[in-house]
Design a protein around this motif. Structure first.
Motif, PDB file in Angstrom:
ATOM      1  N   UNK A  54      23.496   2.788  36.250  1.00 37.59           N
ATOM      2  CA  UNK A  54      22.166   3.208  36.678  1.00 37.59           C
ATOM      3  C   UNK A  54      21.108   2.177  36.285  1.00 37.59           C
ATOM      4  N   UNK A  55      21.167   1.695  35.047  1.00 36.75           N
ATOM      5  CA  UNK A  55      20.157   0.753  34.577  1.00 36.75           C
ATOM      6  C   UNK A  55      20.322  -0.639  35.188  1.00 36.75           C
ATOM      7  N   UNK A  56      21.556  -1.066  35.431  1.00 38.20           N
ATOM      8  CA  UNK A  56      21.751  -2.346  36.127  1.00 38.20           C
ATOM      9  C   UNK A  56      21.205  -2.260  37.555  1.00 38.20           C
ATOM     10  N   UNK A  57      21.455  -1.151  38.220  1.00 40.25           N
ATOM     11  CA  UNK A  57      20.964  -0.991  39.588  1.00 40.25           C
ATOM     12  C   UNK A  57      19.434  -0.987  39.613  1.00 40.25           C
ATOM     13  N   UNK A  58      18.813  -0.316  38.661  1.00 40.12           N
ATOM     14  CA  UNK A  58      17.348  -0.319  38.591  1.00 40.12           C
ATOM     15  C   UNK A  58      16.820  -1.739  38.388  1.00 40.12           C
ATOM     16  N   UNK A  59      17.466  -2.493  37.505  1.00 42.83           N
ATOM     17  CA  UNK A  59      17.044  -3.877  37.262  1.00 42.83           C
ATOM     18  C   UNK A  59      17.231  -4.718  38.524  1.00 42.83           C
ATOM     19  N   UNK A  60      18.348  -4.545  39.212  1.00 41.92           N
ATOM     20  CA  UNK A  60      18.592  -5.304  40.432  1.00 41.92           C
ATOM     21  C   UNK A  60      17.586  -4.933  41.524  1.00 41.92           C
ATOM     22  N   UNK A  61      17.208  -3.686  41.595  1.00 37.49           N
ATOM     23  CA  UNK A  61      16.195  -3.271  42.566  1.00 37.49           C
ATOM     24  C   UNK A  61      14.858  -3.952  42.280  1.00 37.49           C
ATOM     25  N   UNK A  82      15.637 -18.730  44.413  1.00 41.54           N
ATOM     26  CA  UNK A  82      16.962 -19.153  43.936  1.00 41.54           C
ATOM     27  C   UNK A  82      17.265 -18.569  42.563  1.00 41.54           C
ATOM     28  N   UNK A  83      16.282 -18.563  41.686  1.00 42.38           N
ATOM     29  CA  UNK A  83      16.470 -18.011  40.344  1.00 42.38           C
ATOM     30  C   UNK A  83      16.744 -16.511  40.408  1.00 42.38           C
ATOM     31  N   UNK A  84      15.997 -15.796  41.242  1.00 37.56           N
ATOM     32  CA  UNK A  84      16.224 -14.352  41.386  1.00 37.56           C
ATOM     33  C   UNK A  84      17.614 -14.067  41.967  1.00 37.56           C
ATOM     34  N   UNK A  85      18.053 -14.902  42.914  1.00 37.12           N
ATOM     35  CA  UNK A  85      19.396 -14.742  43.474  1.00 37.12           C
ATOM     36  C   UNK A  85      20.440 -14.923  42.377  1.00 37.12           C
ATOM     37  N   UNK A  86      20.253 -15.949  41.560  1.00 36.56           N
ATOM     38  CA  UNK A  86      21.169 -16.203  40.438  1.00 36.56           C
ATOM     39  C   UNK A  86      21.185 -15.008  39.478  1.00 36.56           C
ATOM     40  N   UNK A  87      20.003 -14.505  39.126  1.00 36.32           N
ATOM     41  CA  UNK A  87      19.906 -13.367  38.208  1.00 36.32           C
ATOM     42  C   UNK A  87      20.616 -12.158  38.796  1.00 36.32           C
ATOM     43  N   UNK A  88      20.396 -11.890  40.068  1.00 37.92           N
ATOM     44  CA  UNK A  88      21.045 -10.739  40.693  1.00 37.92           C
ATOM     45  C   UNK A  88      22.563 -10.876  40.681  1.00 37.92           C
ATOM     46  N   UNK A  89      23.065 -12.075  40.912  1.00 39.48           N
ATOM     47  CA  UNK A  89      24.511 -12.309  40.864  1.00 39.48           C
ATOM     48  C   UNK A  89      25.050 -12.070  39.453  1.00 39.48           C
ATOM     49  N   UNK A  90      24.322 -12.547  38.454  1.00 39.77           N
ATOM     50  CA  UNK A  90      24.740 -12.353  37.060  1.00 39.77           C
ATOM     51  C   UNK A  90      24.698 -10.869  36.675  1.00 39.77           C
ATOM     52  N   UNK A  91      23.714 -10.147  37.190  1.00 39.67           N
ATOM     53  CA  UNK A  91      23.611  -8.719  36.887  1.00 39.67           C
ATOM     54  C   UNK A  91      24.744  -7.939  37.541  1.00 39.67           C
ATOM     55  N   UNK A  92      25.094  -8.315  38.762  1.00 39.01           N
ATOM     56  CA  UNK A  92      26.228  -7.670  39.419  1.00 39.01           C
ATOM     57  C   UNK A  92      27.495  -7.898  38.602  1.00 39.01           C
ATOM     58  N   UNK A  93      27.685  -9.133  38.182  1.00 33.18           N
ATOM     59  CA  UNK A  93      28.849  -9.499  37.366  1.00 33.18           C
ATOM     60  C   UNK A  93      28.841  -8.736  36.035  1.00 33.18           C
ATOM     61  N   UNK A  94      27.689  -8.665  35.403  1.00 31.08           N
ATOM     62  CA  UNK A  94      27.575  -7.965  34.122  1.00 31.08           C
ATOM     63  C   UNK A  94      27.906  -6.489  34.287  1.00 31.08           C
ATOM     64  N   UNK A  95      27.453  -5.895  35.383  1.00 30.72           N
ATOM     65  CA  UNK A  95      27.705  -4.487  35.643  1.00 30.72           C
ATOM     66  C   UNK A  95      29.194  -4.236  35.857  1.00 30.72           C
ATOM     67  N   UNK A  97      31.849  -6.270  35.161  1.00 32.43           N
ATOM     68  CA  UNK A  97      32.749  -6.758  34.100  1.00 32.43           C
ATOM     69  C   UNK A  97      32.344  -6.327  32.694  1.00 32.43           C
ATOM     70  N   UNK A  98      31.303  -5.494  32.585  1.00 35.24           N
ATOM     71  CA  UNK A  98      30.786  -5.067  31.270  1.00 35.24           C
ATOM     72  C   UNK A  98      30.451  -6.286  30.410  1.00 35.24           C
ATOM     73  N   UNK A  99      29.803  -7.257  31.024  1.00 38.50           N
ATOM     74  CA  UNK A  99      29.526  -8.553  30.397  1.00 38.50           C
ATOM     75  C   UNK A  99      28.141  -8.558  29.747  1.00 38.50           C
ATOM     76  N   UNK A 100      28.120  -8.235  28.464  1.00 45.30           N
ATOM     77  CA  UNK A 100      26.859  -8.178  27.716  1.00 45.30           C
ATOM     78  C   UNK A 100      26.194  -9.553  27.667  1.00 45.30           C
ATOM     79  N   UNK A 101      26.976 -10.613  27.544  1.00 48.02           N
ATOM     80  CA  UNK A 101      26.421 -11.975  27.449  1.00 48.02           C
ATOM     81  C   UNK A 101      25.636 -12.323  28.712  1.00 48.02           C
ATOM     82  N   UNK A 102      26.181 -12.021  29.877  1.00 46.20           N
ATOM     83  CA  UNK A 102      25.458 -12.295  31.126  1.00 46.20           C
ATOM     84  C   UNK A 102      24.156 -11.500  31.187  1.00 46.20           C
ATOM     85  N   UNK A 103      24.215 -10.245  30.773  1.00 43.81           N
ATOM     86  CA  UNK A 103      23.012  -9.420  30.766  1.00 43.81           C
ATOM     87  C   UNK A 103      21.971  -9.984  29.809  1.00 43.81           C
ATOM     88  N   UNK A 104      22.411 -10.401  28.635  1.00 44.94           N
ATOM     89  CA  UNK A 104      21.471 -10.964  27.655  1.00 44.94           C
ATOM     90  C   UNK A 104      20.886 -12.290  28.139  1.00 44.94           C
TER      91      UNK A 104
END
Length: 132
Positions: A54-61, A82-95, A97-104
């Protein structure tokens, strides 16, 4: 009593949004995105998969909203896109793969963007020129 408090909070936030400048709204979006990402990280740590998602989706929105408001005739907008696209890709991956490092990492990037934006707003409100 709780219902009254929620309604009062909603009314306050609604008024704040309606009376804020576009620059202030952008700052609020950055702040909200960071908040949701921190909540997503906390949810991962306590194994709350529903809260995490839920929180990753809110952030991606929010990132989608920031991206959609860019005026693409400016070079800085193209870079932010480009930066926002990169961030969104990292957030999808974090969501997924449960990747705390990408989220941080995204929290760090967004914090830097928010702080830079806040400083630019201060300079503008003081009547100084802001070079982009």
């Amino acid at each position: 009593m709780r219902k009254i408090n929620l309604q009062a909070q909603y009314n306050y936030l609604h008024t704040k949004i309606q009376t804020s400048s576009p620059g202030q709204l952008t700052l609020m979006l950055y702040t909200g995105c960071i908040k949701y990402l921190k909540l997503a990280v906390q949810s991962i740590e306590i194994h709350d998969m529903e809260g995490k998602h839920l929180n990753f989706v809110k952030a991606q929105n929010i990132i989608d909203e920031l991206q959609s408001t860019l005026i693409m005739e400016y070079e800085i907008s193209k870079q932010l896109y480009s930066l926002y696209t990169y961030i969104n890709e990292k957030l999808f991956e974090a969501n997924v793969k449960l990747d705390v490092k990408s989220a941080e990492d995204c929290i760090q990037l967004l914090t830097e963007l928010r702080d830079t934006w806040a400083e630019a707003l201060k300079l503008i409100s003081n009547g100084e020129q802001v070079g982009v």
